[in-house]
Scaffold this active site. Structure first.
Site, PDB file in Angstrom:
ATOM      1  N   GLU A  93      -1.929  -0.418   2.040  1.00  0.00           N
ATOM      2  CA  GLU A  93      -2.942   0.650   2.117  1.00  0.00           C
ATOM      3  C   GLU A  93      -2.886   1.354   3.477  1.00  0.00           C
ATOM      4  O   GLU A  93      -3.265   2.512   3.600  1.00  0.00           O
ATOM      5  CB  GLU A  93      -4.348   0.076   1.839  1.00  0.00           C
ATOM      6  CG  GLU A  93      -5.345   1.155   1.414  1.00  0.00           C
ATOM      7  CD  GLU A  93      -6.700   0.618   0.957  1.00  0.00           C
ATOM      8  OE1 GLU A  93      -7.011  -0.573   1.185  1.00  0.00           O
ATOM      9  OE2 GLU A  93      -7.478   1.405   0.376  1.00  0.00           O
ATOM     10  N   HIS A 120      11.416 -21.182  -7.342  1.00  0.00           N
ATOM     11  CA  HIS A 120      11.744 -21.289  -8.768  1.00  0.00           C
ATOM     12  C   HIS A 120      11.361 -20.004  -9.493  1.00  0.00           C
ATOM     13  O   HIS A 120      11.115 -20.015 -10.693  1.00  0.00           O
ATOM     14  CB  HIS A 120      11.039 -22.517  -9.353  1.00  0.00           C
ATOM     15  CG  HIS A 120      11.457 -23.767  -8.638  1.00  0.00           C
ATOM     16  ND1 HIS A 120      12.455 -24.588  -9.113  1.00  0.00           N
ATOM     17  CD2 HIS A 120      11.071 -24.274  -7.444  1.00  0.00           C
ATOM     18  CE1 HIS A 120      12.636 -25.572  -8.244  1.00  0.00           C
ATOM     19  NE2 HIS A 120      11.815 -25.406  -7.222  1.00  0.00           N
ATOM     20  N   LYS A 143     -10.746   7.727  -7.779  1.00  0.00           N
ATOM     21  CA  LYS A 143     -12.186   7.445  -7.664  1.00  0.00           C
ATOM     22  C   LYS A 143     -13.000   8.660  -8.095  1.00  0.00           C
ATOM     23  O   LYS A 143     -13.981   8.548  -8.824  1.00  0.00           O
ATOM     24  CB  LYS A 143     -12.539   7.186  -6.189  1.00  0.00           C
ATOM     25  CG  LYS A 143     -12.209   5.842  -5.655  1.00  0.00           C
ATOM     26  CD  LYS A 143     -12.917   5.712  -4.306  1.00  0.00           C
ATOM     27  CE  LYS A 143     -12.239   4.715  -3.421  1.00  0.00           C
ATOM     28  NZ  LYS A 143     -12.732   4.762  -2.045  1.00  0.00           N
TER      29      LYS A 143
HETATM   30  O1  PA5 Z   1      -9.429  -1.124   3.522  1.00  0.00           O
HETATM   31  C1  PA5 Z   1     -10.221  -0.364   3.015  1.00  0.00           C
HETATM   32  O2  PA5 Z   1     -10.797   0.532   3.662  1.00  0.00           O
HETATM   33  C2  PA5 Z   1     -10.590  -0.502   1.555  1.00  0.00           C
HETATM   34  O3  PA5 Z   1      -9.769  -1.416   0.902  1.00  0.00           O
HETATM   35  C3  PA5 Z   1     -12.037  -0.938   1.432  1.00  0.00           C
HETATM   36  O4  PA5 Z   1     -12.201  -2.213   2.012  1.00  0.00           O
HETATM   37  C4  PA5 Z   1     -12.489  -0.954  -0.027  1.00  0.00           C
HETATM   38  O5  PA5 Z   1     -12.279   0.303  -0.599  1.00  0.00           O
HETATM   39  C5  PA5 Z   1     -13.960  -1.331  -0.133  1.00  0.00           C
HETATM   40  O6  PA5 Z   1     -14.728  -0.417   0.584  1.00  0.00           O
HETATM   41  P1  PA5 Z   1     -16.239  -0.702   0.925  1.00  0.00           P
HETATM   42  O7  PA5 Z   1     -16.292  -1.872   1.852  1.00  0.00           O
HETATM   43  O8  PA5 Z   1     -16.739   0.553   1.572  1.00  0.00           O
HETATM   44  O9  PA5 Z   1     -16.954  -0.996  -0.354  1.00  0.00           O
END
Ligand code: PA5
Length: 453
Positions: free
Chosen positions: A288, A314, A428
């Protein structure tokens, strides 16, 4: 101690690795990446490093948890992505295996931990069947306080608590932004305990903030050791020299392998069940943060892969050995296994298993790690090994910090911003549109143009 052995990445081990001249030639790129890192520090956006600034909130977490943990059978974390994977990793690494299957006595009266990081109704309903809500604390973890999956779970749990006449204040706690988002407002209005994710700590960099420390504290884990280990690693990773900064070395060698040899699939393979959930945590962090479109329109970034030794010998190791030459493999070798067991070879044991006699399980695991690294090197496949003395809170804190720092350095090399995630937004927004969210009704045209709509 945590030591990074990079010898399996270098030219003397594998033909694609950099030799001394190539490492020297990296100098200007490294200097630029270090400068980019330092610029982010000055901007104040790398709050995950600044663990001293979070000491006050940590003390509040520990105080609260000392009382809140009494009389609990279950703790449920509602969260997703960076708000869930750290808690999963902490549980797997620092609590005995199969913790949730143990009786209350076997758990020393400490609660079970469930992390609900999806909205599959089967998982949600299945967990609800298990819980006695009167003896449960639900941690709602959302930095933004608005994530659809987590908010849907929160609304359900809240409704179930109300249906049983249970107080939200006694059974919920929020971990969220200090000022923004729906959870913060509810906490202020209803007096629900709420802990702060600092605004300058991004979700996937937040495991050492209350996102990880609240669950850890409820289990009586050594939060201070976790933080101390992270601080020790941070302080080891300040130099602009590869040899003196393991996080920079990891990032640079991964990037170099990708850039020069097309080795952009980066496997993390701990030889440890306790560290098996470090893999998914790393995968999220690396993917990410680094999978991005650059300012000049290129699509860059490595593809992280989680594996576990010896289990994956394995399975995926076949691919790593003989599949496309597009991978690097980083092993995590745990040096000490306090619960180690000897392999018996008593009367009646088959003679062809005699080679196991006199050895231990820990020895077998470590030998397999070295053997697999050697076999990959022999096949010209690049590897690194992180040697970790043992799995405990201090070392885990160090590993978290190591990978977080490496991510920021790698971002400098790939030329992208590691702290945003624009690629997850469209999906989203289309969901919001379909659910009738007033802010996203402009998405109709896009929705209707989709091949699958
Ligand atoms: O790393 C990130 O920013 C995302 O993976 C968030 O952790 C995830 O989208 C969850 O977001 P939030 O903590 O605002 O619910």
């Amino acid at each position: 101690a945590i030591r990074l052995d990079v010898s399996g990445m270098l030219r003397r081990a594998v033909p694609t690795g950099p030799d001394a001249a190539a490492l020297d030639a990296l100098g200007p790129r490294l200097a630029a990446a270090v400068q980019a890192f330092e610029a982010r520090v000055r901007e104040g956006v790398l709050g995950f490093r600044d663990l001293e600034a979070q000491a006050g909130e940590r003390a509040r977490v520990l105080d609260w948890a000392a009382t809140a943990r009494r009389g609990l059978d279950d703790v449920v974390v509602l969260g997703i992505g960076g708000s869930a994977l750290g808690a999963v990793c902490l549980r797997t690494a620092l609590l005995p295996r199969d913790w949730n299957a143990r009786s209350a006595d076997q758990r020393d009266g400490r609660p079970r931990l469930h992390v609900l990081d999806n909205v599959d109704p089967r998982s949600v309903a299945g967990l609800l069947e298990l819980l006695d809500l009167a003896r449960t604390r639900v941690l709602v973890v959302s930095k933004s306080g608005s994530t659809a999956e987590t908010m849907a779970q929160y609304l359900l749990l809240r409704d179930r608590l109300a249906a049983q006449g249970l107080s939200a204040r006694e059974h919920l706690a929020f971990i969220t932004d200090p000022d923004k988002g729906a959870l913060r407002k509810v906490a202020a209005a209803e007096g629900i305990p709420a802990f702060e994710v600092p605004p300058n700590v991004g979700g996937r960099f937040s495991v050492l903030s209350p996102v990880g420390t609240v669950p850890a504290a409820l289990f009586g884990l050594d939060v201070q050791a976790l933080i101390d280990g992270a601080i020790a690693m941070r302080d080891r990773c300040t130099s602009a020299q590869l040899r003196e900064n393991p996080a920079l070395a990891f990032a640079a060698l991964q990037w170099h392998a990708h850039e020069t040899a097309g080795q952009g699939a980066h496997v993390l393979m701990p030889y440890s069940d306790a560290l098996r959930d470090l893999g998914p945590w790393f995968v999220q962090l690396w993917a990410e943060s680094l999978g991005k479109r650059t300012a000049d329109g290129r699509h860059v970034g490595p593809t992280p892969i989680a594996a576990v030794g010896a289990t994956d010998q394995h399975a995926q190791v076949q691919l790593f050995m003989e599949g496309p030459r597009d991978k690097t493999v980083t092993f995590v070798d745990v040096e000490s296994h306090p619960d180690d067991l000897g392999i018996p070879h008593g009367d009646g044991a088959p003679a062809d298993l005699a080679y196991l006699r006199g050895h231990t399980f820990g020895e077998l695991l470590r030998t397999e790690c070295r053997a697999t690294a050697g076999a990959l090197a022999r096949g010209g496949r690049p590897t690194m090994t992180l040697r970790v003395s043992q799995v405990d809170a201090w070392h885990l804190g160090g590993l978290f910090m190591f990978f977080e720092l490496a991510t920021i350095y790698a971002a400098g090399l790939y030329g992208i911003d590691p702290l945003d995630q624009p690629g997850v937004e469209l999906g989203k927004q289309l969901t919001y549109y379909q659910f009738g969210h007033p802010q996203w009704q402009g998405m109709r045209e896009i929705w209707e143009s989709l091949p699958a709509s």
